[in-house]
Design an enzyme around this catalytic site. Structure first.
Site, PDB file in Angstrom:
ATOM      1  N   LYS A 107      -8.235   1.154   1.835  1.00  0.00           N
ATOM      2  CA  LYS A 107      -7.913   1.956   0.654  1.00  0.00           C
ATOM      3  C   LYS A 107      -9.164   2.452  -0.064  1.00  0.00           C
ATOM      4  CE  LYS A 107      -3.314   0.099  -0.086  1.00  0.00           C
ATOM      5  NZ  LYS A 107      -3.238  -0.999   0.895  1.00  0.00           N
TER       6      LYS A 107
HETATM    7  C1  LIG Z   1      -2.156  -0.996   1.689  1.00  0.00           C
HETATM    8  C2  LIG Z   1      -2.374  -1.778   2.926  1.00  0.00           C
HETATM    9  C3  LIG Z   1      -1.590  -1.553   4.073  1.00  0.00           C
HETATM   10  C4  LIG Z   1      -0.430  -0.592   4.069  1.00  0.00           C
HETATM   11  O1  LIG Z   1      -0.856   0.754   3.996  1.00  0.00           O
HETATM   12  P1  LIG Z   1       0.181   1.907   3.613  1.00  0.00           P
HETATM   13  O2  LIG Z   1      -0.617   3.152   3.599  1.00  0.00           O
HETATM   14  O3  LIG Z   1       0.737   1.562   2.264  1.00  0.00           O
HETATM   15  O4  LIG Z   1       1.242   1.906   4.648  1.00  0.00           O
HETATM   16  C5  LIG Z   1      -1.895  -2.253   5.212  1.00  0.00           C
HETATM   17  N1  LIG Z   1      -2.897  -3.152   5.245  1.00  0.00           N
HETATM   18  C6  LIG Z   1      -3.663  -3.397   4.170  1.00  0.00           C
HETATM   19  C7  LIG Z   1      -4.738  -4.421   4.258  1.00  0.00           C
HETATM   20  C8  LIG Z   1      -3.442  -2.722   2.978  1.00  0.00           C
HETATM   21  O5  LIG Z   1      -4.201  -2.962   1.918  1.00  0.00           O
END
Ligand SMILES: *Cc1c(COP(=O)(O)O)cnc(C)c1O
Length: 429
Positions: A107
């Protein structure tokens, strides 16, 4: 480029407006009015480009008119100032390690891009913006770090009390300055609903310039398509690519589908989920049935009502058969997750986190042919999930020093019940 609401194609705004509004007032999601097509032969020319250069090629069409090319370039150089290596794990399977940014989760990519775009717009308009973000763990810390000390931007993070890891909690409650954490007595869906309601509230919208930093914001979402290009360019040539995406809100996966629509040769996608298997079930049955979220070891994927579902439909013009032919879905239990982490570590030496492990397992179950190459997205550093990893391994994973320092810092969070009215009062005062 304009972006329309998935609820109403007539509701169409510029990139700048889409970023600042976050969510259209009609509760849809912003979506690009057309999907830019890359020139033929781009794969060859991309092979000699750096990650920020590829990002510029991919993203420029979406932001022209709102961000000058040279500013986009510096935004991307700052955003993508860490590596995204493609690491072989075993024959035919590699991990795309997206966790080398400041908060050790993928993210960081979207959050850092969004922060810099918003910072650019707010500064240009001399306008104060309040960013609201609901988090199941990683989003809040990535957004908080991304926005720390960006002028004219206040960030409010809502997180479910007791449902994020101790390190995640420290990452979102110790930043201070323009970053405030609200500890909500509820689950992630409550947090997400409170944020959604805030955007629908006329008074709040007129009193504050609200925007969202969840993956629903186009500036969080779009840059995530960049690393699919990066991965495909560095994957073995002449093999069909299968990409497995551990998913929760489906921002990451739908960004990959967008990359494919832009012309990236990816043969197949796998939506890999934990017990929150709303999308895998949709892919099997054609029925989308949101449900309360279930707590699992891969807590960043504990989402019962995946907010990017409208974008999944939109990429394929709402034709279920087309979605189904290019995306398959599977779901795994906590026991399978733990067993896979242990097994892969013992047999290859590669250590996965509980989210990446689900992506890996889905790829293994897919049954890759010799002409296929599989990539799973490793979405977080395994050291972020200490309590889980301790149940699996007989050693502790070392974290980069900057995270250890954070663990020893004092938490600052404001407790609130999971009631929109209380949240609204707090925002207004
Ligand atoms: C947010 C997150 C996900 C999921 O991602 P999305 O885009 O919401 O599907 C998977 N793994 C980790 C470690 C995350 O922080």
């Amino acid at each position: 480029m304009n972006f329309y609401s998935t609820n109403n194609k007539e509701y169409s705004v510029s990139f700048r407006e889409a970023v600042i509004e976050g969510l259209p007032a009609d509760n849809g999601l912003f979506f690009p009015e057309y999907i830019p097509q890359l020139k033929s032969g781009f794969m060859n020319s991309f092979r000699s480009l750096s990650l920020p250069e590829i990002a510029h090629e991919v993203l420029a069409p979406y932001v022209t008119g709102d961000i000058p090319s040279n500013i986009l370039q510096s935004i991307l150089e700052e955003t993508l100032n860490f590596e995204i290596p493609l690491v072989p794990v075993k024959k035919n399977i590699s991990a795309l390690e997206l966790f080398h940014g400041p908060t050790l989760a993928f993210k960081d990519v979207g959050a850092r891009f969004l922060a810099r775009c918003l910072g650019h717009f707010a500064l240009a308009a001399d306008q104060k913006v309040t960013v609201l973000v609901a988090t199941s763990g990683d989003t809040g810390s990535a957004v908080g770090h991304g926005f720390l000390n960006v002028p004219n931007v206040e960030v409010v993070i809502l997180y479910p009390s007791g449902k994020v890891s101790p390190l995640q909690e420290k990452q979102l409650t110790t930043l201070g300055n323009n970053i405030t954490a609200l500890e909500i007595n509820g689950n992630f869906d409550d947090c997400q609903n409170m944020v959604k309601q805030a955007f629908l509230d006329k008074t709040l919208r007129s009193e504050l310039q609200l925007t969202s930093a969840n993956s629903i914001n186009v500036a969080r979402w779009l840059p995530q398509s960049v690393y699919y290009f990066w991965a495909a360019v560095h994957a073995p040539k002449d093999k069909k690519l299968v990409i497995s995406v551990p998913s929760g809100n489906y921002g990451n996966l739908t960004a990959g589908l967008l990359a494919k629509k832009m012309g990236l040769p990816i043969d197949h996608f796998i939506a890999a989920s934990n017990a929150n298997k709303i999308i895998p079930e949709y892919l099997h049955t054609g029925r989308f049935n949101p449900a309360p979220s279930i707590a699992t070891l891969s807590n960043a994927m504990d989402v019962g009502n995946p907010s990017n579902f409208p974008r999944l439909l939109e990429v394929y013009d709402r034709v279920f058969e087309n979605i189904k032919s290019q995306v398959s879905g599977t779901s795994y239990s906590d026991e399978q997750t733990k067993g896979t982490i242990r097994k892969v570590y013992e047999s290859t030496g590669y250590l996965m986190d509980p989210h990446g492990a689900i992506g890996y397992l889905a790829l293994e179950d897919f049954g890759l042919g010799d002409d296929e190459s599989g990539i799973f997205l490793e979405t977080a550093h395994p050291g972020k999930f200490d309590e889980v990893m301790n149940q699996i391994l007989d050693f502790r994973i070392s974290l980069p020093e900057r995270l250890n320092e954070r663990l020893s810092m004092q938490k600052h969070a404001i407790p609130l019940p999971a009631e929109f009215a209380k949240f609204r009062d707090w925002l207004l005062q």
